[in-house]
Design a protein around this motif. Structure first.
Motif, mmCIF file in Angstrom:
data_model
loop_
_atom_site.group_PDB
_atom_site.id
_atom_site.type_symbol
_atom_site.label_atom_id
_atom_site.label_comp_id
_atom_site.label_asym_id
_atom_site.label_seq_id
_atom_site.Cartn_x
_atom_site.Cartn_y
_atom_site.Cartn_z
ATOM 1 N N GLY A 13 0.772 -1.246 0.000
ATOM 2 C CA GLY A 13 0.000 0.000 0.000
ATOM 3 C C GLY A 13 0.800 1.290 0.000
ATOM 4 O O GLY A 13 1.794 1.435 -0.719
ATOM 5 N N ASN A 78 4.144 4.583 9.341
ATOM 6 C CA ASN A 78 3.023 4.395 8.408
ATOM 7 C C ASN A 78 2.168 3.164 8.737
ATOM 8 O O ASN A 78 0.987 3.135 8.411
ATOM 9 C CB ASN A 78 3.599 4.286 6.986
ATOM 10 C CG ASN A 78 2.623 3.705 5.998
ATOM 11 O OD1 ASN A 78 1.730 4.388 5.503
ATOM 12 N ND2 ASN A 78 2.751 2.398 5.718
ATOM 13 N N ILE A 176 -9.450 9.723 1.246
ATOM 14 C CA ILE A 176 -9.892 8.433 0.705
ATOM 15 C C ILE A 176 -8.919 8.022 -0.387
ATOM 16 O O ILE A 176 -8.894 8.612 -1.468
ATOM 17 C CB ILE A 176 -11.341 8.555 0.210
ATOM 18 C CG1 ILE A 176 -12.226 8.794 1.449
ATOM 19 C CG2 ILE A 176 -11.784 7.316 -0.540
ATOM 20 C CD1 ILE A 176 -13.492 9.508 1.184
ATOM 21 N N ASP A 179 -6.041 2.703 -2.509
ATOM 22 C CA ASP A 179 -4.927 1.762 -2.306
ATOM 23 C C ASP A 179 -5.046 1.168 -0.909
ATOM 24 O O ASP A 179 -5.862 1.614 -0.093
ATOM 25 C CB ASP A 179 -3.578 2.514 -2.431
ATOM 26 C CG ASP A 179 -2.479 1.628 -3.007
ATOM 27 O OD1 ASP A 179 -2.393 0.461 -2.594
ATOM 28 O OD2 ASP A 179 -1.731 2.105 -3.876
ATOM 29 N N GLY A 180 -4.237 0.182 -0.633
ATOM 30 C CA GLY A 180 -4.074 -0.357 0.710
ATOM 31 C C GLY A 180 -5.372 -0.794 1.356
ATOM 32 O O GLY A 180 -6.214 -1.451 0.735
ATOM 33 N N MET A 181 -5.574 -0.376 2.609
ATOM 34 C CA MET A 181 -6.704 -0.851 3.404
ATOM 35 C C MET A 181 -8.067 -0.396 2.856
ATOM 36 O O MET A 181 -9.091 -0.931 3.254
ATOM 37 C CB MET A 181 -6.559 -0.434 4.872
ATOM 38 C CG MET A 181 -6.533 1.048 5.091
ATOM 39 S SD MET A 181 -6.584 1.531 6.850
ATOM 40 C CE MET A 181 -5.096 0.819 7.511
HETATM 41 N N1 LIG Z 1 -5.737 3.563 2.440
HETATM 42 C C1 LIG Z 1 -6.396 4.599 2.940
HETATM 43 O O1 LIG Z 1 -7.451 5.002 2.401
HETATM 44 C C2 LIG Z 1 -5.889 5.333 4.145
HETATM 45 C C3 LIG Z 1 -6.552 6.529 4.514
HETATM 46 C C4 LIG Z 1 -6.109 7.217 5.637
HETATM 47 C C5 LIG Z 1 -5.016 6.754 6.361
HETATM 48 N N2 LIG Z 1 -4.381 5.583 5.987
HETATM 49 C C6 LIG Z 1 -3.241 5.158 6.784
HETATM 50 O O2 LIG Z 1 -2.140 4.908 5.934
HETATM 51 C C7 LIG Z 1 -1.289 3.911 6.525
HETATM 52 C C8 LIG Z 1 -1.022 2.818 5.505
HETATM 53 O O3 LIG Z 1 -2.246 2.193 5.186
HETATM 54 P P1 LIG Z 1 -2.493 1.320 3.863
HETATM 55 O O4 LIG Z 1 -3.806 1.719 3.353
HETATM 56 O O5 LIG Z 1 -1.312 1.387 2.978
HETATM 57 O O6 LIG Z 1 -2.661 -0.113 4.548
HETATM 58 P P2 LIG Z 1 -2.108 -1.552 4.144
HETATM 59 O O7 LIG Z 1 -2.919 -2.511 4.933
HETATM 60 O O8 LIG Z 1 -2.062 -1.728 2.654
HETATM 61 O O9 LIG Z 1 -0.618 -1.530 4.661
HETATM 62 C C9 LIG Z 1 -0.293 -1.552 6.020
HETATM 63 C C10 LIG Z 1 1.040 -2.254 6.172
HETATM 64 O O10 LIG Z 1 1.382 -2.239 7.564
HETATM 65 C C11 LIG Z 1 1.876 -3.519 7.909
HETATM 66 N N3 LIG Z 1 1.710 -3.708 9.349
HETATM 67 C C12 LIG Z 1 0.551 -3.901 10.035
HETATM 68 N N4 LIG Z 1 0.816 -4.039 11.341
HETATM 69 C C13 LIG Z 1 2.166 -3.900 11.488
HETATM 70 C C14 LIG Z 1 3.034 -3.940 12.596
HETATM 71 N N5 LIG Z 1 2.595 -4.128 13.845
HETATM 72 N N6 LIG Z 1 4.358 -3.785 12.392
HETATM 73 C C15 LIG Z 1 4.839 -3.592 11.126
HETATM 74 N N7 LIG Z 1 4.059 -3.558 10.044
HETATM 75 C C16 LIG Z 1 2.730 -3.709 10.224
HETATM 76 C C17 LIG Z 1 1.079 -4.497 7.061
HETATM 77 O O11 LIG Z 1 1.730 -5.755 6.939
HETATM 78 C C18 LIG Z 1 1.007 -3.726 5.729
HETATM 79 O O12 LIG Z 1 2.122 -3.994 4.905
HETATM 80 C C19 LIG Z 1 -2.037 3.426 7.782
HETATM 81 O O13 LIG Z 1 -1.512 4.076 8.913
HETATM 82 C C20 LIG Z 1 -3.465 3.851 7.519
HETATM 83 O O14 LIG Z 1 -4.180 4.020 8.702
HETATM 84 C C21 LIG Z 1 -4.807 4.871 4.896
#
Ligand SMILES: NC(=O)c1ccc[n+]([C@@H]2O[C@H](COP(=O)([O-])OP(=O)(O)OC[C@H]3O[C@@H](n4cnc5c(N)ncnc54)[C@H](O)[C@@H]3O)[C@@H](O)[C@H]2O)c1
Length: 257
Positions: A13, A78, A176, A179-181
């Motif tokens: 992500g 992140n 929003i 990608d990712g979650m």
């Molecule tokens: N995707 C969105 O729409 C969005 C929006 C706002 C904020 N965010 C934030 O962005 C950040 C990245 O989210 P993403 O969407 O890329 O999610 P994702 O699930 O694709 O990636 C998260 C990554 O964190 C790793 N991870 C989880 N727990 C862990 C731990 N304890 N130690 C090490 N690694 C760990 C996972 O293996 C994964 O590779 C997060 O903090 C999320 O809250 C995402």
């Protein structure tokens, strides 16, 4: 010597894209993830990157990772997780898991890196990834919204305590992101279309949008930015009053009815 950056949760992500942009900008990158295979894959695809298999909430494992990589000039906290569920149905186990990863993780990793930078007399930059959920809570987001609000405040606290040592700490609040979650949410075409249309910038955000903001905050161009939460959401969080009607006569617009 090349600058170095550790990105947590960089196996997938948004984190993987931050690692990619950091490598492109010439950083030596530590790709830290609890998913060792994913960390390896991201690191392998980048020029000067090192996979670091560790959980952000395991302070011993973080010390081992820092011993192996060295003290980075920049840390991007992140890694994050979400458990969508109404509060009344939220299990304590899920609540604690989200608090651990989203709030305790940035504290554990930030403290470890700051201790080393201070001991070595070096300056540095930390970016914590928060969310617009930390400003405007999304329904059924459980512990996610409170932890992301706490990340914004943790950022400010780190900034005031570590600023005098030359360590700047800021957060980025993604909106929003396509990608990712958010992938399972945006897999529904109707939800996707509504979310895109209700975004003032008229599109979903990308991991690239977030990574660019992170790279700027880590750069010398942001040298006087400290303790700031940079919202990168195409304007979504500002639309809170957009759904609240006012009579057309008061708004001064022609009443078409
Ligand atoms: N995707 C969105 O729409 C969005 C929006 C706002 C904020 N965010 C934030 O962005 C950040 C990245 O989210 P993403 O969407 O890329 O999610 P994702 O699930 O694709 O990636 C998260 C990554 O964190 C790793 N991870 C989880 N727990 C862990 C731990 N304890 N130690 C090490 N690694 C760990 C996972 O293996 C994964 O590779 C997060 O903090 C999320 O809250 C995402």
């Amino acid at each position: 010597m090349a600058k170095s950056m550790i990105v947590t949760g960089a196996g997938h992500g948004i984190g993987a894209e931050i690692a990619r942009q950091a490598a492109a900008a010439g950083y030596r990158v530590g790709v830290l993830d609890i998913d060792a295979e994913a960390a390896g894959q991201t690191a392998q695809s980048l020029p000067d990157a090192v996979p670091l298999a560790a959980s952000t909430i395991d302070s011993d494992a973080i010390e081992v990772a820092l011993d192996a990589f060295g003290t980075p000039d920049a840390l991007v906290n992140n890694a994050g997780i979400v458990r969508f569920t109404p509060l009344v149905d939220h299990s304590e186990a899920d609540w604690r898991a989200v608090v651990e990863v989203n709030l305790n993780g940035p504290f554990v990793c930030g403290r470890a890196v700051a201790r080393r930078l201070i001991a070595e007399g070096r300056s540095g930059a930390v970016v914590n990834i928060s969310s617009i959920n930390g400003i405007a809570p999304g329904p059924n987001s459980g512990a996610y919204s409170p932890t992301k609000a706490a990340v914004i405040q943790l950022t400010r606290q780190m900034a005031i305590e570590w600023g005098p040592a030359g360590i700047r700490v800021n957060s980025v609040a993604p909106g929003i992101i396509d990608d990712g979650m958010s992938a399972p949410v945006l897999a529904d075409p109707e939800v996707r279309a509504i979310r895109s249309a209700r975004t003032p910038s008229q599109r979903l955000g990308t991991a690239e949008d977030i990574a660019k903001a992170v790279m700027w905050l880590c750069s010398a161009d942001a040298e006087y930015v400290n303790g700031h939460n940079l919202v990168v959401d195409g304007g979504v969080v500002s639309t809170v009053l957009a759904g609240m009607p006012r009579p057309a006569s008061i708004d001064g617009v022609a009443d078409e009815s």
